[in-house]
Structure formats: structure tokens, C-alpha cells
Design a protein around this motif. Structure first.
Motif: not given
Length: 426
Positions: A82-108
Motif C-alpha cells: 500500500t505504501g513505500v518509503l526509502a531514503r539514501v544518504r552519504g557522500p555518494a548521494g542523497h535521495w528520498t522517495g515515496t510511493y502509494g498511500v499511508a491510509d487507504t481510506t483517506t488516501r493521505q
């Protein structure tokens, strides 16, 4: 069902926590917890910072961070999460991404600072506490478990060294699907049931041991860490939650990480966890299992806090050199049932609380070696990985609807995208 990707923003906090009787459920991938609460003691002194031994080994040249590959990876399982959260940190690159929803009813949307249940990532915290106790000469890793916890294991068991609990070579048997509720409907109905740690161990040791000689083979499991947690309790007189809090969470200022003892809620912003429950007329419905017992794998954290913990661990802020070496020592033993497709290619690949994975490079050369840990509990699967030199660190969480096991395919896609992505054409 399919969920379209939605850009993330923090959500409001969920319902206020409520207290309930201590609850236990067992997950084969979840770390042990404990129920005894002792008086708080002063936090032990932290080891002097030092370069972790693994950092001196170096790593192959890291490929350029590929944001497109990462976003594609976290978006690749719309029917299973239903949802995904990922984070990359360090001298070799920064990135943060999400996918989907936190709540299937509210679609937040999934909050980028969302909290989640750690499952077996808790094992790394347990192992760190145990190794700290070893440095304090309060436990001898070569002594058998039976020396510290008489009567816990059957009388006909051979001596099982404490070290083997941590590196998954103990030969202790695991709980099976017959021991506790295992079908989706039963899991939902019984997710607050009380199963004391001693009961879980007693049920597990009724089964045959997977191999005869402790230390001769490696196989992943939870029972060894259930016993290790009992040992932490016995040695310190405190709950595992208290020991982790005063030895790790407070010194590192991991303010969004908790080790709840009774509260079944997740405080602060978070994505909900769900479980697909088959229906009599066919198909399935999603049951919200966000609230569940905080026992097995009961710690809660964020990607940012896990990154801070992993960084401190590899910088030597938590363990002295001898204990860091113990953490990263992979036994030169066969992996029970292992194949060439495993991270160890048929051999052991776990140290004392962390796993070692070498990813194949996209150009066929020697791939990147990373250290980390995965974890899963109903509705939540997460992980943390780093190169030995900390140049690139990955933390993630996704919300599977298929149960408490790791979605190996999705985990592999996220790992590959972070450390061995296709070359970026210019």
C-alpha cells in the motif's frame, strides 16, 4: 488493487496511545522482546569513537546514484504493497522517495518522516546490547546458554555457546505455523494475544533441532534471539526495552525511535499497515493491523533514525573494536539449505546481528558489498544497509498486504537500485 504514486507530505498523528496488558505475538522474522521492568540505571559509558574494522576493507567504486531506478524500484509492486518509503544518504548521494498511500481510506500520502515497526531489525539492537555486556565482562560469549539460564532449554541439549545465539548457528529449532495463529483471519483476530517469551521458547524447543552440533551450520531464525533477550533480562535485571533505550536511543538522540512495552499504537506520522484477509464469497479485504502487540519486533523507528544508528555503529560509537569485529564476523560454515543464489552462495552470510550482501554489478564486475538487516512484522517490512565506509546508506520501509514475511523480490529491487543500478547515460 493498484495504488498510484502520490507525492509525500507529513500526516497528522494517529489516535492517542492507550495502555493495555502486555501483548505477544510471534513472527519468524521478528526479534525477541522481554517483559520484566527493573529500576532504571545510569547509562553505561559509550566506547570512544573509532573507525569500525569493516571500514578499512574498502569497497568497489560506487556507481552514480540513479534516482529514476530508485523510484521505479519502490513503485514496482503496486498489487502487493500500500505504501513505500526509502531514503539514501552519504557522500555518494542523497535521495528520498515515496510511493502509494499511508491510509487507504483517506488516501493521505506516505509521510517522508513516517514511523514504522522494525520487526527483525530489532535484532541488531539486541546484538549491540549483548556485545556491550560482553565488553563489560558481564557475559562470556563462549559460555553455554545453560550456564546463565538453567532450565530454559531441554536437559538433553548439548552446550549452546552464547555466541551462537547471535550469529544464527545455535541449532535451536523454530516455531511453526501450528504453534500460533498463522492464517490472515486468525492473525487479525489474535494480534493482541499474550504469549510470554518463556512460552515461545518452550513451544519452539518441542520441535527437532535443525542440526546437531551448535556452531557447525548457520540458519536464520528467531528462537536464538528470544533466548538472547532472556539473557539480557537475566544479566541486567531490566527489560530489553530499557536496556536499548539507555544504551543506544538516548545517547544517539534517536528521538523518533521507541521500544514500547505495552502501547499497541504507533505515535506520530506513519503509514498504516494492512493484511489481506480472504473472504467467504471470494476475493479479499484489507484489515488494518497498524495497532498490534508491541512484543515481537516491537521497536518503532524512522528511516532517518535508522540511518543515524547505522552510522554511529560503523563509526565505532557503540561498540569497541573487539566487539565490532564480533558483530561483523561471518562464520566460515555452510548455510543450512543454502544455494548459489543466496547472499552467501551456500555459505553463512550473517555476523552477530548483521548480514553481508555482495550485489552483482550491472557491468559484470565485482559488485558492491553492503552490511545491514531486514525486518518484517504484519503490515511492515523494512531494512537498513550501508557500504562499509558509510559512503552510501539505504533505509526503507514498505507496507505489504501479504503477511509478515519479507517480500524478497521487492527488497532485492530496492537494494539493486541503490547500489547496482543501470549506468546513467549522458
Amino acid at each position: 488493487m493498484t495504488f498510484e504514486p502520490i507525492s509525500a507530505r507529513p500526516t497528522t498523528a494517529s489516535r492517542a496511545p492507550r495502555r493495555r496488558r502486555r501483548a505477544w505475538a510471534v513472527l519468524t522474522s521478528a526479534a525477541a522482546t522481554a517483559v520484566l521492568v527493573g529500576a532504571a540505571a545510569p547509562a553505561p559509558a559509550m566506547p570512544a569513537p573509532h573507525p569500525a574494522s569493516a571500514r578499512r576493507s574498502g569497497v568497489s567504486s560506487l556507481p552514480e546514484l540513479n534516482a529514476q531506478a530508485l523510484q521505479q524500484a519502490i513503485s514496482s509492486a503496486p498489487s502487493r504493497v500500500t505504501g513505500v518509503l526509502a531514503r539514501v544518504r552519504g557522500p555518494a548521494g542523497h535521495w528520498t522517495g515515496t510511493y502509494g498511500v499511508a491510509d487507504t481510506t483517506t488516501r493521505q500520502p506516505v509521510p517522508v518522516d513516517g514511523r514504522f515497526r522494525l520487526g527483525s531489525v530489532t535484532k541488531t539492537f539486541i546484538a549491540t546490547v549483548m556485545l556491550r555486556l560482553s565488553a563489560e565482562h558481564r557475559v562470556d560469549l563462549d559460555q553455554p546458554v545453560q550456564h546463565y539460564l538453567p532450565g530454559t532449554l531441554p536437559a538433553d541439549y548439548p552446550p549452546i555457546p552464547v555466541r551462537t545465539l547471535l550469529n544464527f548457528t545455535s541449532s535451536l529449532p523454530e516455531l511453526t505455523a501450528d504453534d500460533l495463529p498463522s492464517t490472515p483471519g486468525a492473525i487479525v483476530q489474535h494480534r493482541f494475544d499474550d504469549h510470554p517469551l518463556s512460552e515461545l521458547v518452550a513451544k519452539a524447543v518441542r520441535h527437532d533441532r535443525p542440526f546437531k552440533e551448535p556452531g557447525s551450520m548457520q540458519v536464520y531464525g528467531a528462537t536464538g534471539y528470544y533466548v538472547a533477550t532472556m539473557l539480557v533480562e537475566k544479566i541486567t535485571g531490566h527489560s530489553y526495552e530499557e536496556e536499548i533505550t539507555r544504551r543506544i536511543l538516548r545517547p544517539l538522540h534517536l528521538r523518533d525511535t521507541t521500544a514500547p512495552e505495552t502501547d499497541p499504537t504507533i505515535p506520530g506520522p506513519h503509514a498504516h499497515g494492512y493484511l489481506a484477509v480472504p473472504q467467504p464469497g471470494g476475493g479479499s479485504e484489507l484489515a488494518d493491523v497498524t495497532e498490534q502487540n508491541p512484543g515481537a519486533g516491537g521497536m518503532i523507528s524512522t528511516t532517518a533514525d535508522l540511518d543515524r544508528f547505522l552510522t554511529a555503529l560503523f563509526r565505532g560509537r557503540l561498540l569497541a573494536p573487539a566487539q565490532m569485529k564480533e558483530l561483523l564476523t561471518v562464520p566460515d560454515k555452510p548455510y543450512l539449505g543454502g544455494t548459489r543464489n543466496d547472499p552467501g552462495h551456500g555459505r553463512a552470510y550473517y555476523g552477530a546481528g548483521l548480514m553481508r550482501v555482495t550485489l552483482p554489478a550491472s557491468d559484470g564486475r565485482q559488485g558492491i558489498t553492503v552490511w545491514g538487516k531486514t525486518g518484517s512484522t504484519y503490515g511492515y517490512t523494512d531494512g537498513m544497509f550501508t557500504t562499509p565506509d558509510l559512503r552510501r546508506r539505504l533505509t526503507y520501509c514498505f507496507n505489504p498486504i501479504t503477511g509478515g514475511g519479507n517480500d524478497i523480490a521487492l527488497v532485492n529491487q530496492i537494494l539493486t537500485a541503490a547500489y547496482a543500478p543501470p549506468q546513467v547515460k549522458r
